[in-house]
Write a protein that holds these residues in place. Structure first.
Motif, mmCIF file in Angstrom:
data_model
loop_
_atom_site.group_PDB
_atom_site.id
_atom_site.type_symbol
_atom_site.label_atom_id
_atom_site.label_comp_id
_atom_site.label_asym_id
_atom_site.label_seq_id
_atom_site.Cartn_x
_atom_site.Cartn_y
_atom_site.Cartn_z
ATOM 1 N N LEU A 170 33.458 64.926 5.874
ATOM 2 C CA LEU A 170 33.005 65.012 7.259
ATOM 3 C C LEU A 170 31.552 64.554 7.393
ATOM 4 O O LEU A 170 31.186 63.888 8.365
ATOM 5 N N GLU A 171 30.743 64.894 6.406
ATOM 6 C CA GLU A 171 29.342 64.472 6.416
ATOM 7 C C GLU A 171 29.233 62.949 6.354
ATOM 8 O O GLU A 171 28.442 62.343 7.090
ATOM 9 N N LEU A 172 30.024 62.307 5.488
ATOM 10 C CA LEU A 172 30.035 60.844 5.404
ATOM 11 C C LEU A 172 30.420 60.226 6.749
ATOM 12 O O LEU A 172 29.765 59.291 7.228
ATOM 13 N N ALA A 173 31.485 60.752 7.328
ATOM 14 C CA ALA A 173 31.975 60.215 8.595
ATOM 15 C C ALA A 173 30.971 60.427 9.720
ATOM 16 O O ALA A 173 30.714 59.517 10.518
ATOM 17 N N LEU A 174 30.385 61.610 9.780
ATOM 18 C CA LEU A 174 29.425 61.925 10.838
ATOM 19 C C LEU A 174 28.190 61.035 10.731
ATOM 20 O O LEU A 174 27.710 60.487 11.732
ATOM 21 N N ASP A 175 27.702 60.857 9.533
ATOM 22 C CA ASP A 175 26.533 59.998 9.329
ATOM 23 C C ASP A 175 26.824 58.568 9.774
ATOM 24 O O ASP A 175 26.018 57.940 10.464
ATOM 25 N N SER A 176 27.980 58.055 9.414
ATOM 26 C CA SER A 176 28.347 56.689 9.791
ATOM 27 C C SER A 176 28.500 56.541 11.302
ATOM 28 O O SER A 176 28.038 55.557 11.892
ATOM 29 N N GLU A 177 29.150 57.497 11.927
ATOM 30 C CA GLU A 177 29.341 57.416 13.377
ATOM 31 C C GLU A 177 28.011 57.515 14.117
ATOM 32 O O GLU A 177 27.804 56.836 15.120
ATOM 33 N N ARG A 178 27.112 58.336 13.625
ATOM 34 C CA ARG A 178 25.780 58.417 14.245
ATOM 35 C C ARG A 178 25.046 57.083 14.123
ATOM 36 O O ARG A 178 24.387 56.643 15.061
ATOM 37 N N ARG A 179 25.160 56.440 12.954
ATOM 38 C CA ARG A 179 24.520 55.140 12.766
ATOM 39 C C ARG A 179 25.149 54.083 13.676
ATOM 40 O O ARG A 179 24.458 53.233 14.241
ATOM 41 N N GLY A 180 26.470 54.133 13.825
ATOM 42 C CA GLY A 180 27.155 53.196 14.718
ATOM 43 C C GLY A 180 26.720 53.386 16.161
ATOM 44 O O GLY A 180 26.435 52.410 16.879
ATOM 45 N N GLN A 181 26.635 54.630 16.587
ATOM 46 C CA GLN A 181 26.196 54.928 17.950
ATOM 47 C C GLN A 181 24.759 54.455 18.156
ATOM 48 O O GLN A 181 24.436 53.851 19.179
ATOM 49 N N ALA A 182 23.911 54.693 17.182
ATOM 50 C CA ALA A 182 22.508 54.272 17.286
ATOM 51 C C ALA A 182 22.404 52.741 17.344
ATOM 52 O O ALA A 182 21.562 52.207 18.085
ATOM 53 N N PHE A 183 23.241 52.047 16.587
ATOM 54 C CA PHE A 183 23.223 50.580 16.617
ATOM 55 C C PHE A 183 23.540 50.080 18.020
ATOM 56 O O PHE A 183 22.797 49.257 18.581
ATOM 57 N N TYR A 184 24.639 50.572 18.600
ATOM 58 C CA TYR A 184 25.017 50.131 19.936
ATOM 59 C C TYR A 184 23.943 50.499 20.961
ATOM 60 O O TYR A 184 23.625 49.703 21.850
ATOM 61 N N ALA A 185 23.377 51.684 20.854
ATOM 62 C CA ALA A 185 22.327 52.118 21.783
ATOM 63 C C ALA A 185 21.103 51.212 21.670
ATOM 64 O O ALA A 185 20.482 50.859 22.683
ATOM 65 N N GLU A 186 20.755 50.820 20.453
ATOM 66 C CA GLU A 186 19.606 49.931 20.235
ATOM 67 C C GLU A 186 19.866 48.549 20.845
ATOM 68 O O GLU A 186 18.975 47.962 21.468
ATOM 69 N N VAL A 187 21.084 48.040 20.676
ATOM 70 C CA VAL A 187 21.419 46.750 21.283
ATOM 71 C C VAL A 187 21.299 46.864 22.803
ATOM 72 O O VAL A 187 20.701 45.995 23.453
#
Length: 157
Positions: free
Chosen positions: A101-118
């Motif tokens: 769950l920690e791996l998945a949560l970290d990845s999803e947070r990074r994905g969300q941050a990427f889209y937000a930054e774009v």
């Protein structure tokens, strides 16, 4: 910092990111089956399905545009690799539900941050709109994972 001001380029990134997410969730689902947790395996399988749906949506949005086939070095990832790619080297016979769950949560947070930054940095209104939508979808995934993580106190430290 991203420099994505073209819809086709954005969609190339979105397709790669969502494919990575689907693969990661599928791997985690299989891992949880192996480690005997069918409930979490089913949750990860559902998350993989959502990621595949987002991938199909990104491909569909290309419409008449040709999505560029980017070489790995042409992607504009914040840390040089897709935010949704997760090192599975921690995936071994001792993997815990908490760690998965920690791996998945970290990845999803990074994905969300990427889209937000774009969305924040693009000068293209179409790219901004799509990035905001994708960021919102990723935020939903983060929220779902946070609910699951609360079931496992080791993640709350």
């Amino acid at each position: 910092m991203t420099d994505i001001h073209d819809a086709a380029l954005f969609l190339a990134h979105a397709c790669a990111l969502e494919e990575d997410a689907a693969n990661r969730f599928s791997d985690l689902s299989e891992g949880m089956k192996t480690y005997g947790n069918q409930e979490v395996a089913a949750f990860f399988a559902q998350m993989a399905k959502f990621s595949r749906m987002h991938l199909a949506e990104a491909r569909e949005r290309s419409g008449f545009r040709k999505i560029p086939d980017l070489a790995p070095e042409d992607f504009q990832w914040p840390d040089g690799e897709s935010p949704e790619s997760t090192s599975m080297e921690g995936s071994h016979y001792l993997m815990t539900v908490e760690y998965a769950l920690e791996l998945a949560l970290d990845s999803e947070r990074r994905g969300q941050a990427f889209y937000a930054e774009v969305a924040k940095t693009t000068t293209d209104s179409e790219v901004r709109m799509m990035a905001e939508e994708f960021a919102a979808e990723e935020a939903e995934h983060v929220a779902q994972l946070e609910v699951w993580a609360k079931r496992y106190p080791a993640l709350q430290a």
